[in-house]
Design a protein around this motif. Structure first.
Motif, PDB file in Angstrom:
ATOM      1  N   GLU A   1      -7.330   3.715  -2.337  1.00 50.22           N
ATOM      2  CA  GLU A   1      -7.721   3.133  -3.613  1.00 50.22           C
ATOM      3  C   GLU A   1      -7.649   4.194  -4.689  1.00 50.22           C
ATOM      4  O   GLU A   1      -7.596   5.395  -4.402  1.00 50.22           O
ATOM      5  CB  GLU A   1      -9.119   2.541  -3.528  1.00 50.22           C
ATOM      6  CG  GLU A   1     -10.199   3.523  -3.125  1.00 50.22           C
ATOM      7  CD  GLU A   1     -11.508   2.812  -2.800  1.00 50.22           C
ATOM      8  OE1 GLU A   1     -12.486   3.050  -3.531  1.00 50.22           O
ATOM      9  OE2 GLU A   1     -11.539   2.007  -1.835  1.00 50.22           O
TER      10      GLU A   1
ATOM     11  N   GLU B   1      -5.759   3.635   6.669  1.00 51.02           N
ATOM     12  CA  GLU B   1      -5.545   2.187   6.676  1.00 51.02           C
ATOM     13  C   GLU B   1      -5.837   1.521   5.337  1.00 51.02           C
ATOM     14  O   GLU B   1      -5.515   0.355   5.154  1.00 51.02           O
ATOM     15  CB  GLU B   1      -6.412   1.548   7.768  1.00 51.02           C
ATOM     16  CG  GLU B   1      -5.929   1.833   9.180  1.00 51.02           C
ATOM     17  CD  GLU B   1      -4.736   0.989   9.591  1.00 51.02           C
ATOM     18  OE1 GLU B   1      -4.528  -0.080   9.002  1.00 51.02           O
ATOM     19  OE2 GLU B   1      -4.004   1.411  10.506  1.00 51.02           O
ATOM     20  N   ALA B   2      -6.455   2.244   4.414  1.00 47.79           N
ATOM     21  CA  ALA B   2      -6.659   1.717   3.067  1.00 47.79           C
ATOM     22  C   ALA B   2      -6.741   2.886   2.103  1.00 47.79           C
ATOM     23  O   ALA B   2      -7.241   3.962   2.454  1.00 47.79           O
ATOM     24  CB  ALA B   2      -7.926   0.872   2.986  1.00 47.79           C
TER      25      ALA B   2
ATOM     26  N   LEU C   1      -6.337  -1.243  -4.998  1.00 48.32           N
ATOM     27  CA  LEU C   1      -6.618  -1.076  -3.571  1.00 48.32           C
ATOM     28  C   LEU C   1      -5.364  -1.391  -2.772  1.00 48.32           C
ATOM     29  O   LEU C   1      -4.651  -2.352  -3.077  1.00 48.32           O
ATOM     30  CB  LEU C   1      -7.755  -2.016  -3.158  1.00 48.32           C
ATOM     31  CG  LEU C   1      -8.123  -2.091  -1.674  1.00 48.32           C
ATOM     32  CD1 LEU C   1      -8.690  -0.766  -1.178  1.00 48.32           C
ATOM     33  CD2 LEU C   1      -9.113  -3.215  -1.423  1.00 48.32           C
TER      34      LEU C   1
ATOM     35  N   VAL D   1     -11.525  -9.168   0.900  1.00 51.61           N
ATOM     36  CA  VAL D   1     -10.649  -8.337   0.063  1.00 51.61           C
ATOM     37  C   VAL D   1     -10.022  -9.163  -1.057  1.00 51.61           C
ATOM     38  O   VAL D   1     -10.035  -8.768  -2.230  1.00 51.61           O
ATOM     39  CB  VAL D   1      -9.571  -7.645   0.919  1.00 51.61           C
ATOM     40  CG1 VAL D   1      -8.491  -7.040   0.033  1.00 51.61           C
ATOM     41  CG2 VAL D   1     -10.197  -6.560   1.788  1.00 51.61           C
TER      42      VAL D   1
ATOM     43  N   TYR E   1     -13.407  -0.330  -1.057  1.00 53.11           N
ATOM     44  CA  TYR E   1     -13.219  -1.143   0.136  1.00 53.11           C
ATOM     45  C   TYR E   1     -14.525  -1.308   0.908  1.00 53.11           C
ATOM     46  O   TYR E   1     -14.858  -2.409   1.367  1.00 53.11           O
ATOM     47  CB  TYR E   1     -12.136  -0.548   1.047  1.00 53.11           C
ATOM     48  CG  TYR E   1     -12.048  -1.300   2.355  1.00 53.11           C
ATOM     49  CD1 TYR E   1     -11.586  -2.602   2.391  1.00 53.11           C
ATOM     50  CD2 TYR E   1     -12.489  -0.721   3.549  1.00 53.11           C
ATOM     51  CE1 TYR E   1     -11.549  -3.324   3.582  1.00 53.11           C
ATOM     52  CE2 TYR E   1     -12.451  -1.432   4.737  1.00 53.11           C
ATOM     53  CZ  TYR E   1     -11.980  -2.731   4.746  1.00 53.11           C
ATOM     54  OH  TYR E   1     -11.966  -3.449   5.922  1.00 53.11           O
TER      55      TYR E   1
ATOM     56  N   MET F   1       0.835  -1.199   0.000  1.00 52.81           N
ATOM     57  CA  MET F   1       0.000   0.000   0.000  1.00 52.81           C
ATOM     58  C   MET F   1       0.869   1.247   0.000  1.00 52.81           C
ATOM     59  O   MET F   1       0.587   2.226  -0.708  1.00 52.81           O
ATOM     60  CB  MET F   1      -0.912   0.004   1.222  1.00 52.81           C
ATOM     61  CG  MET F   1      -1.652   1.321   1.433  1.00 52.81           C
ATOM     62  SD  MET F   1      -2.733   1.277   2.875  1.00 52.81           S
ATOM     63  CE  MET F   1      -2.537   2.962   3.472  1.00 52.81           C
TER      64      MET F   1
ATOM     65  N   VAL G   1      -4.144  -1.923   1.351  1.00 55.16           N
ATOM     66  CA  VAL G   1      -4.552  -2.031   2.755  1.00 55.16           C
ATOM     67  C   VAL G   1      -3.311  -2.058   3.631  1.00 55.16           C
ATOM     68  O   VAL G   1      -2.322  -2.710   3.294  1.00 55.16           O
ATOM     69  CB  VAL G   1      -5.434  -3.273   3.009  1.00 55.16           C
ATOM     70  CG1 VAL G   1      -6.737  -3.172   2.217  1.00 55.16           C
ATOM     71  CG2 VAL G   1      -4.713  -4.576   2.686  1.00 55.16           C
ATOM     72  N   GLN G   2      -3.354  -1.339   4.737  1.00 52.80           N
ATOM     73  CA  GLN G   2      -2.190  -1.226   5.598  1.00 52.80           C
ATOM     74  C   GLN G   2      -2.010  -2.459   6.471  1.00 52.80           C
ATOM     75  O   GLN G   2      -0.927  -2.721   6.984  1.00 52.80           O
ATOM     76  CB  GLN G   2      -2.312   0.032   6.466  1.00 52.80           C
ATOM     77  CG  GLN G   2      -1.090   0.356   7.289  1.00 52.80           C
ATOM     78  CD  GLN G   2       0.166   0.542   6.450  1.00 52.80           C
ATOM     79  OE1 GLN G   2       0.350   1.550   5.805  1.00 52.80           O
ATOM     80  NE2 GLN G   2       1.038  -0.451   6.446  1.00 52.80           N
TER      81      GLN G   2
END
Length: 229
Positions: free
Chosen positions: A194, A191-192, A202, A216, A154, A116, A204-205
Motif C-alpha cells: 500500500e 502479499e499486499a 492498495l 477489501v 489492509y 499489485m 493484493v497478490q
C-alpha cells in the motif's frame, strides 16, 4: 447517494463465442460481480492510448487493475526469465498510465495480482519473475494464508490472518518508492502493498474476486464514496 463508478481494466486477447473468433476485450465476470457485491457500479476499461488515462480516471470514483499476463521485465529493467510469460505490451502501457493517473489524482486504487505488481513497478520497484508454491495447478485457483502487518490499511480492513484465493508465479522483489508491505505469506512473500498517506492505494497478490470475503472491495468502495463527498 448513487453508487460509485469503478473502472476495471481488461484483457485484450483472441476469443471465441457463438460463431465468432475475434480479438476481444475480456474480463472474467467475477471482477464486475465483486465490484457490484461491494456496492459499486463496474465499467470495463479496455486498453487505450496512455495519453487518455488521466481523462478516463477523472471520470471514475475508483480504479481496479485486474490480474492477467506477466508484466514485461523491460518495464523494471530486467532481462526476461525463461519462465516469464509472453508480454502484453498494450496492457502494460495503458495500465501503468492508469495507475500513475490514479496516484496523481488521489483516485482510490486497488491492484489485484498483476495489478499489485504494476503498482510496484509504477513506483520504481522490481519483481521476482518466478517462484514456486503459489499455483496449485495450471488453471486451478489454490488457497494459502496471509498475515496482515499491524497498523496498515489492509490490517484495518482484515485484522486477522486469512486464507485467500491465489494463482501467481511472480511477486514483489524490491519495493517501489513509498510503498509499504501490508501482508505476507508464510514463506515471506509480500502479499499486499500500500501507499501510506491521505489517499487509498492498495495492491493484493491474491484474487479476491474468486473468494467470498468482501472486506477489501468494500474498503475501496467506501474510499470512493468518501472522496466523492
Amino acid at each position: 447517494m448513487s453508487k460509485p463508478l469503478i473502472g476495471v481494466t481488461t484483457y485484450l486477447d483472441q476469443a471465441r463465442w457463438g460463431v465468432w473468433d475475434l480479438p476481444a476485450a475480456l474480463l472474467p465476470a467475477a471482477y464486475p460481480r465483486l465490484v457490484q457485491a461491494g456496492g459499486g457500479h463496474a465499467v470495463m476499461l479496455p486498453p487505450d492510448e496512455p495519453y487518455a488515462a488521466a481523462a478516463v480516471v477523472a471520470r471514475l470514483d475508483a480504479l481496479v487493475v485486474a490480474g492477467g499476463a506477466d508484466v514485461e521485465p523491460v518495464r523494471y529493467g530486467a532481462e526476461p526469465d525463461p519462465r516469464t510469460g509472453p508480454p502484453a505490451r498494450e496492457r502494460d502501457a495503458w495500465e501503468l498510465a492508469l495507475v500513475e493517473a490514479a496516484l496523481a489524482s488521489g483516485t482510490p486504487l486497488l491492484g489485484i495480482c498483476r495489478g499489485m505488481q504494476l503498482l510496484n513497478v509504477a513506483r520504481g520497484g522490481t519483481l521476482v519473475q518466478h517462484l514456486d508454491g503459489h499455483v496449485e495447478a495450471v488453471g486451478v485457483i489454490g488457497r494459502h494464508e496471509v498475515k496482515p502487518v499491524p497498523g496498515t490499511l489492509y490490517a484495518a480492513l482484515v485484522p486477522e490472518a486469512a486464507s485467500v484465493p491465489t494463482y501467481h508465479h511472480q511477486a514483489v522483489d524490491r519495493l517501489g518508492a513509498g510503498l509499504a508491505p501490508s501482508a505476507y505469506a508464510e514463506d515471506g512473500t509480500v502479499e499486499a502493498v500500500e501507499l501510506p498517506g491521505p489517499g487509498w492505494a492498495l495492491g493484493v497478490q491474491w484474487h479476491p474476486e474468486m473468494g467470498e470475503d468482501l472486506r477489501v472491495i468494500r474498503g475501496l468502495v467506501a474510499a470512493a464514496r468518501a472522496r466523492r463527498g
